[in-house]
Design an enzyme around this catalytic site. Structure first.
Site, PDB file in Angstrom:
ATOM      1  CG  PHE A 116      36.369  48.795  64.261  1.00  0.00           C
ATOM      2  CD1 PHE A 116      37.014  49.082  63.064  1.00  0.00           C
ATOM      3  CD2 PHE A 116      35.889  47.512  64.445  1.00  0.00           C
ATOM      4  CE1 PHE A 116      37.165  48.115  62.081  1.00  0.00           C
ATOM      5  CE2 PHE A 116      36.034  46.537  63.475  1.00  0.00           C
ATOM      6  CZ  PHE A 116      36.678  46.836  62.284  1.00  0.00           C
ATOM      7  CD  GLU A 131      32.285  50.756  64.368  1.00  0.00           C
ATOM      8  OE1 GLU A 131      32.079  51.582  63.447  1.00  0.00           O
ATOM      9  OE2 GLU A 131      32.181  49.526  64.207  1.00  0.00           O
ATOM     10  CB  SER A 148      33.541  38.379  68.026  1.00  0.00           C
ATOM     11  OG  SER A 148      33.045  39.506  67.379  1.00  0.00           O
ATOM     12  CG  HIS A 206      39.273  41.204  67.891  1.00  0.00           C
ATOM     13  ND1 HIS A 206      38.442  40.645  68.832  1.00  0.00           N
ATOM     14  CD2 HIS A 206      39.036  40.518  66.740  1.00  0.00           C
ATOM     15  CE1 HIS A 206      37.732  39.668  68.276  1.00  0.00           C
ATOM     16  NE2 HIS A 206      38.069  39.558  67.024  1.00  0.00           N
ATOM     17  NE  ARG A 262      40.986  35.876  67.164  1.00  0.00           N
ATOM     18  CZ  ARG A 262      41.288  35.392  65.961  1.00  0.00           C
ATOM     19  NH1 ARG A 262      40.579  35.731  64.914  1.00  0.00           N
ATOM     20  NH2 ARG A 262      42.334  34.601  65.803  1.00  0.00           N
TER      21      ARG A 262
END
Lengths: 312, 273
Positions: free
Chosen positions: A84, A59, A38, A110, A168
């Site tokens: 994140f 992360e 993604s 995103h 996104r």
């Protein structure tokens, strides 16, 4: 400013640019945190497997691992979602990358409300403000696919930490393939004398639509793409301020600490000019279609128009 | 003089430098610096490929002091190796000094990583080891962690990554002194069994007495023979080692000795004040 242009998310621009970059520059490395599908980085993993690291759903490790790799003269790009990349790995980037000014790039998909239906956990509305607060960090959000490709290359050329924010959801392609961008230099898309609309990232498209309407009403709009939130192009803000004296900022971010706040700082220090912010009004949003969320939370072109009419 | 005696003397000299700089600064972290001293001495005076005249030499070995608060031990080692003048240690924690309270790689010649936020060093070391392998350098990377520090979740994220990428050029020391700020690790948040944890994460584990120079030397040689996986050397140590009133006393984590205590420490460490 046609509405019939091709729609493509800016995360695709990153996924394409990073492969092209890495083919030319052997120092480019990509660190994924599992979600390469993604974040559109699977092409990189396939094309350049020996410079692709997937640390999994970890992360924090990605942040400091990248810093270690950067000490070896490499240019690591970390790819994850903006929530994140700006919060789960924040202190790692702050202390291990920004403090020693290492060449680490945090490149996140995103951004803002663009992961609309995923809901609040995946909508990054604080990220640019957070990174703007850290000394030495550069913060960029390109407005379309072509701008993304160019600004990713610029970020790689710049020696130091950079936060890049992508979408996104698809956005219209606004810029031509040959358009040039410079970090820290806003782009005046259209000059005007009555009011300035200054936008960043996906919000530029709302500003463009509002500007079109205002022009129809005979208002002379100065339209600016402030793709680099930090370092802010203060010179350009002061210039447009002296022309129009009225600024509306448009951003897909919480109303605090983003583009609106950065420009408010300039206005306050100059002691001249008035402004309105179009941004998320210090609330969490919800699941929903990206465009419908923009409308509901008063971040769309209609609300930009409303604010403009208030100021004019 | 044989190697072991030489290194033991260097370690005592390093301890005197550590206590001296913390006394001068009137603040700092002596306990964990003294527990890691023998490891750091063997690394800097016997093991590392480093050159004070070329602190950025590409082919050098790297050290990441993940337990960054114990930086006086690295500051002393780098000064003793000639990366900067010994007088510099008197500037520890003072305004304008290269020797910050927690170490900054941009300020200190020979320092490979900025640290001080616990739990991050192994990730940095893994990144370095990955980069060295990519460049086909035979550089080795040494990370020094505390046992309290491995309570940080990021350590285990990094442990998985180092095993996945078969980073056999990476050695992690766990300086196991069983003390952290609030008390003994066994009370605050037990970390045992440390060896089984690292083994389960795919690491080769070597257990030693962290104050035995011969055992440290032997472990470093053994680590070089391990292929396709990283090595964790678990070093049982005593916090505050070498200064009687500091040994295994929690309070000496982060305070400086007063003048009287300083004199006692220097006598015990074989030096004159």
């Amino acid at each position: 400013m046609s509405n019939e242009k091709r729609m493509i998310p800016t995360r695709d621009g990153f996924g394409d640019a990073i492969v092209e970059l890495a083919k030319e520059n052997e120092n480019i490395f990509l660190i994924d945190c599992d979600i390469s599908k993604s974040c559109k980085t699977t092409k990189f993993a396939k094309a350049i497997p020996d410079r692709h690291i997937n640390v999994g759903i970890a992360e924090q490790n990605a942040g400091t691992f990248a810093a270690g790799l950067a000490t070896m003269g490499k240019i690591p790009f970390i790819s994850t979602y903006a929530v994140f990349g700006s919060m789960r790995m924040l202190e790692q980037i702050r202390t291990s990358a920004c403090y020693p000014h290492l060449n680490v790039k945090v490149a996140c998909s995103h951004g803002g409300l663009t992961p609309g239906n995923d809901g609040v956990t995946h909508q990054a509305i604080e990220d640019m403000g957070i990174y703007r607060t850290i000394p030495g960090m550069t913060v960029i959000m390109p407005a379309d696919y072509n701008a993304t490709k160019k600004l990713v290359i610029k970020a790689a050329e710049y020696d130091g930490p950079v936060y890049l924010r992508f979408t996104r959801d698809p956005l219209p392609i606004f810029y031509g393939e040959d358009e040039e961008f410079e970090i820290g230099k806003g782009k005046v898309i259209k000059e005007g004398k009555d009011i300035s609309l200054i936008a960043i990232g996906d919000a530029l498209h709302q500003a463009i639509a509002a500007a079109d309407e205002l022009e129809k009403e005979g208002v002379s709009v100065e339209l600016i793409d402030m793709h680099t939130l930090k370092p802010l192009d203060i010179e350009l803000v002061e210039k447009t301020l002296s022309k129009t004296g009225k600024i509306i900022t448009v951003e897909d971010h919480n109303i605090f600490n983003g583009l609106g706040s950065a420009i408010a700082d300039v206005i306050a220090e100059k002691g001249k000019g008035i402004m309105r912010k179009v941004a998320l009004k210090d609330t969490f949003a919800e699941s929903g279609d990206y465009y419908k969320l923009l409308e509901k939370y008063e971040m769309d072109s209609k609300y930009v128009l409303k604010m403009a009419r208030e100021l004019l | 003089m044989n190697k072991v005696c030489f290194l033991e003397e260097k370690a005592q000299e390093m301890r005197r430098n550590i206590v001296t700089m913390i006394h001068e600064a009137k603040s700092g972290h002596p306990g964990g610096a003294l527990s890691a001293t023998d490891i750091v001495t063997v690394l800097y005076f016997n093991e590392l490929r480093i050159d004070p005249n070329q602190p950025k030499m590409k082919e050098r070995d790297r050290v990441v002091l993940s337990k960054g608060h114990t930086c006086p031990v690295i500051y002393a080692a780098l000064a003793m190796k000639g990366f900067y003048e010994m007088e510099e240690i008197y500037n520890l924690r003072k305004m304008g000094s290269i020797l910050q309270g927690h170490p900054c790689m941009k300020k200190v010649p020979g320092l490979d990583m900025t640290t001080g936020s616990l739990g991050q060093g192994l990730s940095a070391g893994a990144g370095m080891a990955f980069g060295a392998k990519y460049d086909k350098l035979d550089s080795r990377v040494y990370v020094i962690m505390g046992d309290g520090e491995i309570q940080e979740g990021q350590v285990w994220e990094a442990a998985m990554t180092a095993a996945k990428y078969k980073l056999d050029n990476l050695v992690a020391f766990v300086d196991a002194n069983n003390l952290q700020v609030d008390g003994h690790c066994t009370d605050i948040m037990p970390v045992e069994p440390i060896d089984k944890k690292w083994e389960a994460f795919g690491w080769e584990v070597i257990k030693i007495d962290g104050h035995s120079i011969p055992q440290i030397l032997e472990a470093l040689e053994a680590a070089k023979k391990v292929k396709d996986k990283p090595v964790c050397i678990i070093a049982k140590t005593v916090k505050g080692k070498g200064v009687s009133y500091m040994e295994d006393v929690c309070e000496w984590h982060g305070i400086a000795p007063n003048n009287e205590q300083y004199e006692i420490a220097m006598k015990e460490l074989g030096g004159a004040v």
